[in-house]
Design an enzyme around this catalytic site. Structure first.
Site, short mmCIF file in Angstrom:
data_model
loop_
_atom_site.label_atom_id
_atom_site.label_comp_id
_atom_site.label_asym_id
_atom_site.label_seq_id
_atom_site.Cartn_x
_atom_site.Cartn_y
_atom_site.Cartn_z
CE LYS A 13 -1.99 -1.16 3.94
NZ LYS A 13 -1.32 -2.44 4.26
NE ARG A 86 -4.88 -1.30 9.83
CZ ARG A 86 -3.77 -0.85 9.23
NH1 ARG A 86 -3.73 0.34 8.68
NH2 ARG A 86 -2.70 -1.60 9.21
NE ARG A 125 7.89 -2.17 6.30
CZ ARG A 125 6.57 -2.15 6.46
NH1 ARG A 125 5.81 -1.69 5.49
NH2 ARG A 125 6.04 -2.58 7.57
NE ARG A 159 5.82 0.09 10.18
CZ ARG A 159 4.73 -0.10 9.43
NH1 ARG A 159 4.65 0.43 8.23
NH2 ARG A 159 3.73 -0.82 9.88
NE ARG A 170 1.98 -4.62 11.09
CZ ARG A 170 3.15 -4.41 10.49
NH1 ARG A 170 4.29 -4.75 11.09
NH2 ARG A 170 3.19 -3.85 9.30
P1 AP5 Z 1 4.86 -1.56 1.88
O1 AP5 Z 1 4.52 -0.79 0.65
O2 AP5 Z 1 5.57 -0.89 2.96
O3 AP5 Z 1 3.55 -2.32 2.40
P2 AP5 Z 1 2.28 -1.77 3.20
O4 AP5 Z 1 1.08 -2.42 2.60
O5 AP5 Z 1 2.30 -0.28 3.27
O6 AP5 Z 1 2.57 -2.45 4.59
P3 AP5 Z 1 2.50 -1.86 6.06
O7 AP5 Z 1 3.33 -2.78 6.89
O8 AP5 Z 1 2.80 -0.42 6.10
O9 AP5 Z 1 1.00 -2.10 6.37
P4 AP5 Z 1 0.27 -2.04 7.70
O10 AP5 Z 1 -1.10 -1.97 7.22
O11 AP5 Z 1 0.56 -3.16 8.64
O12 AP5 Z 1 0.92 -0.78 8.45
P5 AP5 Z 1 0.36 0.65 8.79
O13 AP5 Z 1 1.50 1.58 8.82
O14 AP5 Z 1 -0.80 0.98 7.92
O15 AP5 Z 1 5.70 -2.84 1.39
C1 AP5 Z 1 6.29 -3.73 2.33
C2 AP5 Z 1 7.70 -4.16 1.87
O16 AP5 Z 1 7.59 -4.91 0.68
C3 AP5 Z 1 8.62 -2.98 1.53
O17 AP5 Z 1 9.93 -3.32 1.90
C4 AP5 Z 1 8.52 -2.85 0.01
O18 AP5 Z 1 9.73 -2.34 -0.55
C5 AP5 Z 1 8.26 -4.28 -0.41
N1 AP5 Z 1 7.36 -4.38 -1.55
C6 AP5 Z 1 6.26 -3.63 -1.82
N2 AP5 Z 1 5.64 -4.04 -2.94
C7 AP5 Z 1 6.36 -5.11 -3.39
C8 AP5 Z 1 6.22 -5.99 -4.52
N3 AP5 Z 1 5.22 -5.85 -5.40
N4 AP5 Z 1 7.14 -6.99 -4.64
C9 AP5 Z 1 8.17 -7.14 -3.76
N5 AP5 Z 1 8.35 -6.33 -2.67
C10 AP5 Z 1 7.45 -5.33 -2.49
O19 AP5 Z 1 -0.18 0.45 10.27
C11 AP5 Z 1 0.70 0.20 11.34
C12 AP5 Z 1 -0.08 0.14 12.65
O20 AP5 Z 1 -0.73 1.41 12.90
C13 AP5 Z 1 -1.25 -0.87 12.69
O21 AP5 Z 1 -0.78 -2.16 13.06
C14 AP5 Z 1 -2.16 -0.24 13.74
O22 AP5 Z 1 -1.69 -0.47 15.05
C15 AP5 Z 1 -2.03 1.24 13.45
N6 AP5 Z 1 -3.02 1.74 12.47
C16 AP5 Z 1 -2.74 2.31 11.25
N7 AP5 Z 1 -3.88 2.64 10.60
C17 AP5 Z 1 -4.90 2.28 11.43
C18 AP5 Z 1 -6.31 2.34 11.29
N8 AP5 Z 1 -6.91 2.86 10.20
N9 AP5 Z 1 -7.07 1.88 12.32
C19 AP5 Z 1 -6.50 1.38 13.44
N10 AP5 Z 1 -5.16 1.28 13.62
C20 AP5 Z 1 -4.36 1.71 12.61
MG MG Z 2 2.47 1.11 4.84
#
Ligand code: AP5
Ligand code: MG
Length: 213
Positions: A13, A86, A125, A159, A170
């Site tokens: 994402k 979410r 990552r 992270r 997660r």
């Molecule tokens: P990346 O693009 O970073 O993936 P992502 O989908 O953004 O993954 P996240 O880990 O950020 O998702 P998340 O939903 O757990 O975290 P968030 O910050 O939203 O890609 C991942 C890796 O793969 C990278 O190294 C990239 O280079 C590589 N990659 C990407 N695409 C690729 C491909 N096609 N092929 C190969 N490699 C690839 O949330 C974190 C925390 O915040 C949550 O756990 C929760 O506690 C809180 N939170 C955030 N939003 C909310 C909400 N709306 N409600 C409640 N709690 C929330």
């Molecule tokens: Mg992300």
């Protein structure tokens, strides 16, 4: 144009949102990034969110919807919702936030992925400490080791929630609370599925086709 990028942790994402921001002048609204900024600042929201995030659980709906409400007008040319909504409650809150501004969602892009492969993606990552550019130990190393391709900085960070145990929590949260909002958007005819296991460029191309020229 307002769109959601939906998918489990590591689906790509953030990677795809950053590209769309560069190529289309849309604005990435990542609740994860907003919460990490709040934690880093030690603000009241950050103090509430810190332990919840470290455990891989979801922060309260009220907090994240308020954050989106604060930032939505920065994305007047189109928002890319990354990691929000979410839960069903958040999906309904977003409808209201958009309707209040005479806006509505155009697409909900689901990045379809294999969860086991994601554990490797996430635990490998890292990102530039200066500009936030995202890298991976195996799939995307900086061209010159130890130097950010984008800004030339030499410091990188990982992270705290990117360890395997937290990633599993997660993912369980995603399955239990986030995947169930898909039917809400399917009923509205908004869901477009993209193969998130393809390489980054191919995923970007598939998204481009959906968004149109
Ligand atoms: P990346 O693009 O970073 O993936 P992502 O989908 O953004 O993954 P996240 O880990 O950020 O998702 P998340 O939903 O757990 O975290 P968030 O910050 O939203 O890609 C991942 C890796 O793969 C990278 O190294 C990239 O280079 C590589 N990659 C990407 N695409 C690729 C491909 N096609 N092929 C190969 N490699 C690839 O949330 C974190 C925390 O915040 C949550 O756990 C929760 O506690 C809180 N939170 C955030 N939003 C909310 C909400 N709306 N409600 C409640 N709690 C929330
Ligand atoms: Mg992300």
């Amino acid at each position: 144009m307002d769109i959601i990028l939906l998918g489990p942790p590591g689906a790509g994402k953030g990677t795809q949102a950053a590209r769309l921001q560069q190529t289309r002048g849309m604005v990435q609204l990542s609740t994860g990034d907003m919460l990490r900024a709040a934690v880093a600042k030690g603000s009241p929201v950050g103090l509430k969110a810190k332990a919840v995030m470290a455990a891989g659980e979801l922060v309260s709906d009220a907090i994240v919807s308020a954050l989106i409400g604060e930032h939505l007008d920065e994305a007047a040319n189109g928002a890319i919702f990354d990691g929000y909504p979410r839960t069903q409650h958040q999906a309904e809150a977003l409808e209201v936030l958009l309707a209040d501004r005479d806006r509505k969602l155009e697409h909900v892009i689901e990045l379809a992925v294999d969860e086991e492969a994601l554990v490797e993606r996430i635990t490998g990552r890292f990102s530039c400490a200066q500009c936030g550019a995202s890298y991976h130990d195996r799939f995307h190393r900086p061209a010159a080791d130890g130097t950010c391709d984008v800004c030339g900085a030499h410091e990188f960070k990982r992270r705290p929630d990117d360890n395997e145990a937290t990633v599993r929590t997660r993912m369980a949260e995603y399955r239990a609370k986030t995947a169930p909002i898909l039917p809400f958007y399917e009923e509205k005819g908004l869901v477009r599925r993209v193969d998130g296991m393809a390489d980054v460029d191919s995923v970007a191309k598939a998204i481009d086709v959906i968004l149109g020229g």
